[in-house]
Design an enzyme around this catalytic site. Structure first.
Site: not given
Length: 426
Positions: A82, A84, A113, A147-148, A172, A394
């Site tokens: 992903h 995003d 990520d 995804e997030e 991931d 994150h």
């Protein structure tokens, strides 16, 4: 074999991808062609442009998802990534959209990520193509844009029109192979009767999947606060829950309120949900968001439950526990667990590639987190974090080392070669 790529060009392409602020929920203008935001669509198109440069077939699915294909065959191997990201946050020491390289580490939101792994996976496909290894299956990079958020609208769009891979993996998470992911249950517990007790307002938590690090309450003009330490809901034991801490402090101060009685019960013993299995371990709970105001009182919890557990039984136990203190339970979201047996051909093939390249004999693992692998049957998470390596996903100053990128490229290309030339059905 040793797969070859142009490392400098790969880093330039990654830098360009990182420069696009494809923040989930805040990615620019939204319209019919860019339902997730213009910047997410731009990031998908950026990946597709690199794929076209490599000679692959590409397709943009309505600004939700991208597809990059190589090879031919009746069976398909999927790689799930992903582009995003979560919000940048504050406190960065470098520009989070620049791809700054310091001491062999690439810094930026999404490096780990999942923009970095997405670009490495694409370059792994090119390396496999250039190697001349005869692939007898189609290999498809599936690039998600949602995804997030946890709602995965991108995967819903993909499934509307596209072929489901026969087997797939998502770079991931972590190595060696994640064969099981606990089920995810998000609930709201709210008062069903008029609130009795002292006049109180309370606020704690912003995200249900994060252990709350601050909580505050006001009772009869007195203000109470508590500080904790954040952690992901899949491992709440790594944090300090400020909401539960505040509840204890209020009770010690002599405050009487049904919500405080509820907080007393908000653990696996209090809710009678101390459940575990040999496959994926113990159930965990994160009492994440608490509110007490004029409208009533409510508590939102994130529960990660073992793969063999019955979710209806879990909810039923919680209902029985909270009913005596005047509360009821609503299910907000339920994501079924993922479980692919350790001895399955998919897990063993990926594990063999990982061991051959790294020499690490670590066994496949189960986690409480949720990855894109849940989007399809016969899919697992595979990489990119090595055992005992710090997880920068994150985080402020998120980074991924170039050395780890190159090792991952060898592993992903090796996995695609092993899956892409195997006999039918693995």
């Amino acid at each position: 074999m040793n797969f070859k790529v142009d490392q400098k060009q790969m880093l330039r392409d990654l830098k360009g991808l990182l420069s696009i602020a494809s923040t989930n929920g805040d990615a620019g203008a939204i319209d019919e062609m860019t339902p997730l935001g213009k910047n997410i669509n731009d990031a998908i198109d950026y990946m597709l442009a690199v794929g076209k440069r490599f000679g692959f077939e590409t397709q943009n699915l309505d600004g939700c998802c991208g597809i990059i294909d190589m090879g031919e065959g009746e069976e398909m191997v999927g790689v799930l990534v992903h582009i995003d990201t979560v919000p940048v946050g504050e406190g960065w020491s470098v520009d989070p959209f620049d791809g700054t390289v310091i001491d062999g580490k690439v810094y930026g939101r999404g490096t780990n990520d999942d923009k970095g792994p997405a670009m490495v996976a694409l370059y792994a496909m090119k390396a496999l193509k250039d190697s001349g290894v005869p692939v007898n299956k189609r290999i498809r990079l599936i690039i998600g844009g949602d995804e997030e958020s946890g709602t995965w609208r991108c995967m819903d769009r993909y499934k509307e029109t596209e072929i489901i891979p026969d087997y797939a993996f998502s770079p991931d998470a972590s190595y060696p192979v994640i064969f099981a992911e606990k089920g995810i249950l998000k609930i709201q517990i709210h008062n069903k009767t008029d609130v009795t007790g002292e006049d109180m307002t309370l606020k704690a938590g912003k995200q249900i999947n994060i252990v709350p690090d601050f909580a505050e309450a006001e009772v009869q003009g007195r203000r109470f606060t508590a500080k904790g330490r954040p952690a992901h809901a899949m491992e709440p034991q790594n944090g300090v829950n400020a909401l539960l801490k505040l509840g204890c402090e209020l009770k010690e101060a002599g405050i009487v309120h049904p919500f405080l009685d509820l907080l007393d019960k908000a653990n696996v013993e209090g809710f009678n949900i101390a459940i575990s299995d040999e496959i994926s371990g113990e159930l965990t709970i994160n009492p994440a968001i608490g509110r007490v105001d004029a409208q009533g009182s409510r508590l939102e919890c994130d529960i990660r439950y073992p793969v063999t557990a019955d979710v209806d039984d879990i909810v039923g136990r919680i209902r029985q526990s909270v009913d005596p203190v005047g509360y009821e339970v609503d299910t907000m979201q339920m994501v079924p667990p993922l479980y692919v047996k350790k001895d399955s051909p998919l897990v063993q093939t990926l594990l063999g590639v990982y061991r051959d390249i790294t020499g690490d004999r670590t066994e496949p693992i189960a986690i409480g987190g949720g990855t894109y692998a849940r989007a399809f049957d016969n899919a697992v998470a595979f990489g990119v974090l090595f055992p005992d390596e710090p997880d920068m996903c994150h985080q402020v100053d998120e980074y991924w080392s170039v050395e780890d990128m190159m090792i991952n490229l060898q592993i992903i290309a090796g996995a695609l070669a092993a899956l892409g030339v195997s006999k039918r059905g693995l």
